[in-house]
Design an enzyme around this catalytic site. Structure first.
Site, PDB file in Angstrom:
ATOM      1  N   LYS A  14     -10.200  15.686   6.123  1.00  0.00           N
ATOM      2  CA  LYS A  14     -10.155  17.159   6.206  1.00  0.00           C
ATOM      3  C   LYS A  14     -10.531  17.798   4.867  1.00  0.00           C
ATOM      4  O   LYS A  14     -11.388  18.681   4.813  1.00  0.00           O
ATOM      5  CB  LYS A  14      -8.755  17.644   6.632  1.00  0.00           C
ATOM      6  CG  LYS A  14      -8.271  17.069   7.959  1.00  0.00           C
ATOM      7  CD  LYS A  14      -6.947  17.672   8.381  1.00  0.00           C
ATOM      8  CE  LYS A  14      -5.805  17.369   7.416  1.00  0.00           C
ATOM      9  NZ  LYS A  14      -5.326  15.976   7.478  1.00  0.00           N
ATOM     10  N   ARG A  89      -0.004  22.620  11.584  1.00  0.00           N
ATOM     11  CA  ARG A  89       0.450  21.243  11.778  1.00  0.00           C
ATOM     12  C   ARG A  89       1.586  21.150  12.794  1.00  0.00           C
ATOM     13  O   ARG A  89       2.090  20.048  13.029  1.00  0.00           O
ATOM     14  CB  ARG A  89       0.937  20.679  10.441  1.00  0.00           C
ATOM     15  CG  ARG A  89      -0.122  19.875   9.679  1.00  0.00           C
ATOM     16  CD  ARG A  89       0.463  19.489   8.340  1.00  0.00           C
ATOM     17  NE  ARG A  89      -0.045  18.260   7.805  1.00  0.00           N
ATOM     18  CZ  ARG A  89      -0.967  18.189   6.861  1.00  0.00           C
ATOM     19  NH1 ARG A  89      -1.531  19.261   6.376  1.00  0.00           N
ATOM     20  NH2 ARG A  89      -1.335  17.017   6.387  1.00  0.00           N
ATOM     21  N   ARG A 128      -6.998   6.355  -2.435  1.00  0.00           N
ATOM     22  CA  ARG A 128      -6.948   7.619  -3.168  1.00  0.00           C
ATOM     23  C   ARG A 128      -5.775   7.619  -4.143  1.00  0.00           C
ATOM     24  O   ARG A 128      -5.868   8.154  -5.242  1.00  0.00           O
ATOM     25  CB  ARG A 128      -6.828   8.792  -2.189  1.00  0.00           C
ATOM     26  CG  ARG A 128      -6.796  10.140  -2.890  1.00  0.00           C
ATOM     27  CD  ARG A 128      -6.899  11.305  -1.935  1.00  0.00           C
ATOM     28  NE  ARG A 128      -5.725  11.433  -1.096  1.00  0.00           N
ATOM     29  CZ  ARG A 128      -5.595  12.338  -0.127  1.00  0.00           C
ATOM     30  NH1 ARG A 128      -6.572  13.172   0.133  1.00  0.00           N
ATOM     31  NH2 ARG A 128      -4.499  12.404   0.598  1.00  0.00           N
ATOM     32  N   ARG A 134      -1.352  11.514  -6.733  1.00  0.00           N
ATOM     33  CA  ARG A 134      -0.515  12.100  -5.674  1.00  0.00           C
ATOM     34  C   ARG A 134       0.593  11.132  -5.300  1.00  0.00           C
ATOM     35  O   ARG A 134       0.326  10.016  -4.833  1.00  0.00           O
ATOM     36  CB  ARG A 134      -1.377  12.426  -4.457  1.00  0.00           C
ATOM     37  CG  ARG A 134      -2.008  13.801  -4.563  1.00  0.00           C
ATOM     38  CD  ARG A 134      -2.837  14.146  -3.368  1.00  0.00           C
ATOM     39  NE  ARG A 134      -2.098  14.104  -2.109  1.00  0.00           N
ATOM     40  CZ  ARG A 134      -2.589  14.570  -0.961  1.00  0.00           C
ATOM     41  NH1 ARG A 134      -3.790  15.110  -0.935  1.00  0.00           N
ATOM     42  NH2 ARG A 134      -1.880  14.492   0.143  1.00  0.00           N
ATOM     43  N   ARG A 146       4.123   9.816   7.057  1.00  0.00           N
ATOM     44  CA  ARG A 146       3.233  10.967   7.271  1.00  0.00           C
ATOM     45  C   ARG A 146       2.489  10.830   8.600  1.00  0.00           C
ATOM     46  O   ARG A 146       2.302  11.805   9.329  1.00  0.00           O
ATOM     47  CB  ARG A 146       2.233  11.076   6.113  1.00  0.00           C
ATOM     48  CG  ARG A 146       2.895  11.555   4.837  1.00  0.00           C
ATOM     49  CD  ARG A 146       2.067  11.240   3.619  1.00  0.00           C
ATOM     50  NE  ARG A 146       0.800  11.926   3.586  1.00  0.00           N
ATOM     51  CZ  ARG A 146      -0.183  11.621   2.729  1.00  0.00           C
ATOM     52  NH1 ARG A 146      -0.019  10.640   1.843  1.00  0.00           N
ATOM     53  NH2 ARG A 146      -1.295  12.304   2.745  1.00  0.00           N
TER      54      ARG A 146
END
Ligand code: B4P
Length: 193
Positions: A14, A89, A128, A134, A146
């Site tokens: 996204k 969401r 990532r 993060r 998640r």
């Protein structure tokens, strides 16, 4: 106005595709993930509250993110359209967004959903996590939490938009450019209607 939602599980592309789409179509990019991370960086009360949820892979409460989107829409009165990335969401967020847009005599024109297998999602996010800093990307348990939140609370959003014929599913695996072109084709098709 032309308003698009980019939809999909965490790690589906996204954020990656949003940057390219706003460049091409001049839309205002509204990513609730980015807005929340800004609040955390600025150490605001909202950010400190949101961090607890994000670090454990949970969704931040609806009222918090809906409030952020309400302000962002208000702050961009001349926008030609918005690209919503990672929002809505939950079904409650979808209903709130429809109401906010209706106040501006506008609506969602398309919901583009990126479909990616769970194993690929986990691989991308761990990858990532090596460089992003993060905290929600470094631990496989948090990533699984998640994905579970997505399955339980976010996937019903697809059904919500499907009832209005706005949902388009696309393959989110393959090279970034081909996925981008497929997304652009859908946007162009909707714009001609
Ligand atoms: P987000 O910031 O929205 O994060 P995300 O879903 O993990 O990322 P995204 O899907 O954009 O990442 P991308 O695939 O582009 O949310 C973070 C947290 O904030 C949530 O867990 C939640 O706690 C909170 N939150 C945010 N919005 C909320 C809301 N509305 N309500 C409640 N809580 C909310 O990137 C992933 C990786 O894949 C990158 O490394 C990228 O390079 C790679 N990649 C992308 N496309 C690829 C491709 N085609 N092939 C290979 N790799 C690819």
């Amino acid at each position: 106005m032309f308003n698009v939602i980019l939809f999909g599980p965490p790690g589906s592309g996204k954020g990656t595709q949003s940057e390219k789409l706003v460049d091409r179509y001049g839309l205002i990019h509204l990513s609730t993930g980015n807005l929340l991370r800004e609040e955390i960086t600025n150490r605001t009360a909202l950010g400190l509250e949101a961090k607890k949820y994000m670090d454990s892979g949970q969704l931040v409460p609806d009222a918090v993110v809906i409030g952020m989107i309400r302000s962002a829409i208000k702050n961009n009165p001349d926008a030609e359209g918005f690209l919503f990335d990672g929002f809505p969401r939950t079904v409650a967020q979808s209903v709130a967004l429809d109401e906010l847009l209706a106040e501006n005599h506008s609506e969602i024109n398309a919901v583009l959903a990126l479909e990616v297998s769970e194993s690929e999602l986990i691989e991308r996010l761990l990858n990532r996590g090596k460089t992003s800093g993060r905290s929600d990307d470094v631990n496989q348990e948090i990533i699984r939490a998640r994905i579970l939140e997505y399955e339980n609370k976010t996937s019903p959003v697809a059904g919500y938009y499907d009832q209005f014929g706005k949902m388009v599913k696309l393959k989110g695996e393959g090279d970034v450019e081909s996925i981008f072109e497929a997304l652009c084709n859908e946007i162009e098709a909707k714009k001609l209607v």
